[in-house]
Design a protein around this motif. Structure first.
Motif, PDB file in Angstrom:
ATOM      1  N   THR A  69      75.055  52.161  12.805  1.00  0.00           N
ATOM      2  CA  THR A  69      73.948  51.599  13.578  1.00  0.00           C
ATOM      3  C   THR A  69      72.763  51.166  12.714  1.00  0.00           C
ATOM      4  O   THR A  69      71.780  50.679  13.237  1.00  0.00           O
ATOM      5  CB  THR A  69      73.426  52.623  14.616  1.00  0.00           C
ATOM      6  OG1 THR A  69      72.931  53.765  13.920  1.00  0.00           O
ATOM      7  CG2 THR A  69      74.513  53.037  15.565  1.00  0.00           C
ATOM      8  N   ALA A  70      72.847  51.357  11.406  1.00  0.00           N
ATOM      9  CA  ALA A  70      71.730  50.936  10.561  1.00  0.00           C
ATOM     10  C   ALA A  70      72.228  50.074   9.406  1.00  0.00           C
ATOM     11  O   ALA A  70      71.805  48.928   9.238  1.00  0.00           O
ATOM     12  CB  ALA A  70      70.986  52.151  10.023  1.00  0.00           C
ATOM     13  N   LEU A  71      73.171  50.626   8.623  1.00  0.00           N
ATOM     14  CA  LEU A  71      73.694  49.867   7.489  1.00  0.00           C
ATOM     15  C   LEU A  71      74.483  48.659   8.003  1.00  0.00           C
ATOM     16  O   LEU A  71      74.342  47.548   7.512  1.00  0.00           O
ATOM     17  CB  LEU A  71      74.581  50.766   6.627  1.00  0.00           C
ATOM     18  CG  LEU A  71      75.022  50.184   5.285  1.00  0.00           C
ATOM     19  CD1 LEU A  71      73.815  49.958   4.386  1.00  0.00           C
ATOM     20  CD2 LEU A  71      76.013  51.107   4.594  1.00  0.00           C
ATOM     21  N   GLN A  72      75.339  48.908   8.992  1.00  0.00           N
ATOM     22  CA  GLN A  72      76.087  47.831   9.614  1.00  0.00           C
ATOM     23  C   GLN A  72      75.782  47.819  11.105  1.00  0.00           C
ATOM     24  O   GLN A  72      75.112  48.691  11.612  1.00  0.00           O
ATOM     25  CB  GLN A  72      77.578  47.999   9.334  1.00  0.00           C
ATOM     26  CG  GLN A  72      77.897  47.687   7.868  1.00  0.00           C
ATOM     27  CD  GLN A  72      79.240  48.165   7.433  1.00  0.00           C
ATOM     28  OE1 GLN A  72      80.177  48.159   8.232  1.00  0.00           O
ATOM     29  NE2 GLN A  72      79.341  48.582   6.189  1.00  0.00           N
ATOM     30  N   ALA A  73      76.338  46.821  11.797  1.00  0.00           N
ATOM     31  CA  ALA A  73      76.034  46.690  13.217  1.00  0.00           C
ATOM     32  C   ALA A  73      77.289  46.907  14.038  1.00  0.00           C
ATOM     33  O   ALA A  73      77.886  45.967  14.536  1.00  0.00           O
ATOM     34  CB  ALA A  73      75.426  45.326  13.498  1.00  0.00           C
TER      35      ALA A  73
END
Lengths: 321, 515
Positions: free
Chosen positions: A224-228
């Protein structure tokens, strides 16, 4: 390398080191209490999936984080049950958790979202956004300091700052509190803790729970932060690299920070320089991608020196007769 | 304390019983210990001493019976409750965290607040006072792993006193100490008694019971068979109470008549895998018909000497048996080649090196001698029936009980396990017997038997090299005594012309008198 790309690589290092650092500290709590945890990978993976899935469904990244942490702590509880209460083999329990997570996340993802074992892409409030630290805009144009503050230190998600704040906090808990003293003692000589009238089981469960919490944050950060969103096997061995970093760091929080930053840097370099020309010979992409893993092996084999693990690590505590 | 009424006993046990499966470890134990006294508890291994103390310290729950502490009926479900009741325990195997400091070990589990610093500060002050009051001097900032066993034991006592214990249980406290350290411990116990503390001393050493206790209880087969005032008893009487028959405490042996030199060791050196020099130039010799005792505190190289002679550790230097050198390189220096040269080895740790615990007695009896012609049926097969028959014969010679060759080694008592190893090695009639800790953890009755066998081997004109940390054993068995300290021989004495005091100084690394 010019200054701008140096900042970019270092910025990427921080992003990539964050999940490693959280997982490494998770392992540190567990192993310092005498519970080997090879299941960091599985806990992160399940946290990644459940955080992404919950964020997709509810649209709230906060709920996503909670769900991820809950999933990870559930698996940590399973590991605790197997290795503390039932005195099972800790490696086998950890491996089982990794398999369980690898299989279940994909199966459930397919059942819920029908997108081939991934979650839909997260948008807006379903994802952690960057935080702009105070004065970042004002200082932006100051030479050297400006880019360092604006591009490198500011502009990460809250979980990055949480991860880095965990380092001094972990050190403080381990070496300055009663709980830390007992936790370290239980990993070295559980019989000493037992005869001192402190519950070995309780202390070890507490350590395993903290491990689950930190792995949960690490997994949620990935999705949820590095990737979506969640994709199959998105942890990509980070749990094992975190274990390697833990040994490299000799089970110490500050060393863990440097070790995970090093591994983060390796990953950042591999990502940025996909092919390098060395005097006419082009280094293939695959080798660059494999570099962090190769160096993990090299570092562990050659550079660690004498790392003494907690003495009671891996052995269930049984009262002697 | 009121004058007109006798005080309540510090500890009173009534009808304590505890069974493990079908084994009744404690049967209706009654015990009264008055405050401010030192009470000894003696008994053979398996007599139930440790079980009883574990019940008192909350490690086990008694099946029946009551515990009264200072007249109050007290339930002790766990160690926490024992600590609250003022009971402290010093275990035989210390319960210390090796890489913690003394201070951290002392406060572990007794911290008042959540943060460590105020507690560490408080403990530092308390330790200073205890050090002054009781001669319990330890550096509070030293790491446990850097301390000797005597110091570690003091830390254990400090742990108990820091928790306000006024009843102290010590389980075999002198097993690992030099005589000087043991004397120091006794002075500490004396001081504690003078302060009104109550001390329970569990030991199998009759000498200590006589030296320090006020009263003594004897346990045999789970029962408390007698409680007597120490002043009104004798070691012989106590030994008889322990075993249930008359026991010879001193080994009766004729004067040695040494013959030719069997074992010559010159400048033996060993460096272990961590690069630490363990043997630093050992030279000694043993002649036929004599017993050379190697005394020393555990960990001063005796184990390495045994392993080199037994062929399980390479070394440099020269070792000659019957005049011919044996190979020390580790390439072909295995136990087989030693046995072929008439060297038999009884290792220190019978359970790890002497026996395979899961294997039957007859299989264990063949180990090392399994190539013997008498054990072969033909070129391919072993004659198991012959080995079994041979085992039964040897079990008879060594009074091994039960005399069942098919029983796994694990199912014999410690003394009988040791007799299995001794029977295997001695019955091969070696020229040289190398034996380590022959009676460690062995009952007093079996000790007598084992000692007689070793002396009999000597009287048959064989050479014996005996390594033991029990000074009494060294003195009563040996003809000559060599003392090891830090990988060196500190001195050699005729057993008849030395005593524990002189050897104790040598064991502590001091040259005692003229050498």
């Amino acid at each position: 390398m010019d200054f701008v790309s140096l900042i970019a690589v270092l910025d990427s290092t921080i992003r990539l080191a964050t999940p490693l650092l959280l997982a490494c500290l998770a392992g540190l709590f567990s192993e310092r209490a005498g519970i080997f945890d090879i299941g960091l990978e599985g806990k992160m993976l399940s946290a990644a999936f459940f955080s992404a899935a919950t964020a997709t469904i509810t649209g709230s990244v906060g709920l996503g984080l909670l769900a991820g942490v809950a999933a990870s702590m559930g698996l940590a509880g399973l590991h605790g049950l197997a290795s503390i209460t039932f005195r099972g083999n800790q490696l086998i329990s950890g491996v089982a958790i990794n398999f369980l997570a690898a299989g279940l996340t994909v199966v459930i993802a397919q059942d819920w979202f029908q997108q081939g074992g991934r979650t839909p892409s997260l948008l807006g409030a379903a994802r952690f956004g960057p935080l702009t630290l105070p004065f970042a805009q004002t200082l932006r144009d100051v030479p050297v300091l400006g880019p360092v503050y604006h591009d490198l230190i500011s502009g990460h998600t809250v979980l990055v700052y949480v991860a880095f704040a965990m380092v001094p906090l972990t050190w403080w808990v381990l070496f300055r509190t009663r709980f830390g003293l007992r936790l370290r003692a239980v990993g070295e000589a559980p019989e000493a803790v037992d005869t001192a009238g402190v519950s070995v089981t309780g202390t070890r469960y507490a350590a395993v729970a903290i491990c689950g919490l930190l792995c949960g944050i690490a997994g949620a950060y990935l999705a949820t932060a590095l990737q979506a969103g969640f994709v199959k096997d998105m942890t990509a061995g980070r749990g094992y690299i975190a274990l390697a970093a833990l040994i490299f760091a000799k089970w110490r929080p500050w060393y863990a920070l440097w070790a995970t930053l090093l591994f983060g840097l390796l990953q950042a370099v591999a990502l940025r320089y996909q092919s390098i020309d060395l005097g006419g010979v082009t280094v293939p992409v695959q080798l660059m991608d494999a570099l962090p893993y190769i160096l993990t092996v090299v570092i562990l084999a050659g550079f660690v020196g004498r790392a003494v693990p907690p003495r009671a690590g891996g052995t269930p505590y049984v009262k002697e007769k | 304390m009121e004058q007109h009424r006798p005080p309540d006993p510090a500890i009173e046990l009534k009808g304590i019983s505890k069974a493990f499966g079908s084994v009744q470890a404690n049967k209706g134990i009654d015990l009264r210990v008055m405050p401010g006294t030192i009470h000894g508890i003696i008994g053979e291994n398996g007599a139930g001493k440790s079980t009883l103390m574990s019940i008192l310290y909350g490690f086990y729950k008694a099946d029946a019976g009551e515990v009264f502490i200072h007249g109050q009926r007290t339930r002790i479900p766990d160690s926490q409750a024992a600590i609250r009741a003022g009971i402290g325990m010093v275990f035989q195997h210390f319960k210390l965290v090796q890489n913690f400091t003394v201070l951290e070990n002392v406060i572990l589990g007794a911290e008042d607040g959540r943060r460590l610093r105020p507690e560490l500060f408080r403990a530092r002050g308390a330790l200073k006072r205890l050090a002054e009051d009781y001669e319990l001097i330890v550096d509070p900032d030293a790491k446990i792993e850097d301390l000797g066993v005597g110091m570690q034991q003091r830390v254990e006592i400090l742990k108990a006193l820091y928790r306000q214990a006024d009843i102290l249980i010590l389980d075999e406290p002198t097993g690992v100490l030099t005589p000087a350290e043991a004397d120091h411990l006794f002075r500490i116990l004396d001081n504690l008694r003078a302060e009104g503390k109550t001390i329970l001393l569990i030991t199998h050493k009759l000498r200590e019971i006589m030296a320090i206790t006020d009263t003594v209880s004897v346990m045999r087969r789970g029962e408390m068979t007698a409680t007597v005032n120490t002043a009104e008893t004798s070691p012989e009487h106590l030994a008889e109470l322990m075993v249930g028959r008359k026991v010879l405490l001193r080994v009766d042996k004729p004067l040695a008549t040494p013959g030719k030199t069997v074992l010559e060791v010159e400048d033996l050196r060993v460096t272990d895998s961590a690069g630490v020099a363990r043997l630093k130039g050992i030279s000694l010799n043993v002649r036929a018909g004599e017993i050379l005792g190697i005394a020393g505190v555990a960990g001063n190289g005796q184990s390495h000497l045994l392993e080199v002679l037994g062929g399980i550790r390479p070394a440099t230097g020269t070792v000659r048996v019957n005049g011919a050198p044996i190979d020390l390189s580790g390439r072909c220096s295995d136990g087989q080649s030693r046995r072929a040269r008439g060297v038999a080895h009884v290792p220190e740790d019978r359970q790890r090196e002497g026996l395979i615990m899961e294997f039957a007695a007859w299989e264990n009896m063949a180990f090392g001698y399994h190539h013997a012609p008498a054990y072969q049926k033909n070129a391919l097969l072993m004659d198991n029936a012959a080995i079994r028959a041979d085992t039964v014969t040897k079990m008879g010679h060594f009074d091994i009980r039960p005399p069942n060759p098919n029983l796994a080694a694990r199912n014999f008592s410690g003394g009988n396990q040791q007799k299995l190893v001794l029977a295997r090695e001695i019955e091969q009639h070696p020229d040289l017997l190398v034996v380590g800790q022959p009676t460690r953890g062995v009952d007093i009755g079996a000790i007598e038997f084992i000692h007689q066998r070793i002396v009999a081997l000597r009287d048959a004109g064989k050479a014996v090299l005996l390594v033991s940390v029990e000074l009494e054993e060294i003195l009563s068995l040996s003809d000559r005594v060599a003392v090891m300290f830090d990988g060196r021989i500190m001195g050699e004495r005729q057993a008849a012309q030395t005593d524990e005091k002189e050897l104790g100084l040598l064991m502590a690394g001091m040259h005692g008198g003229a050498d």
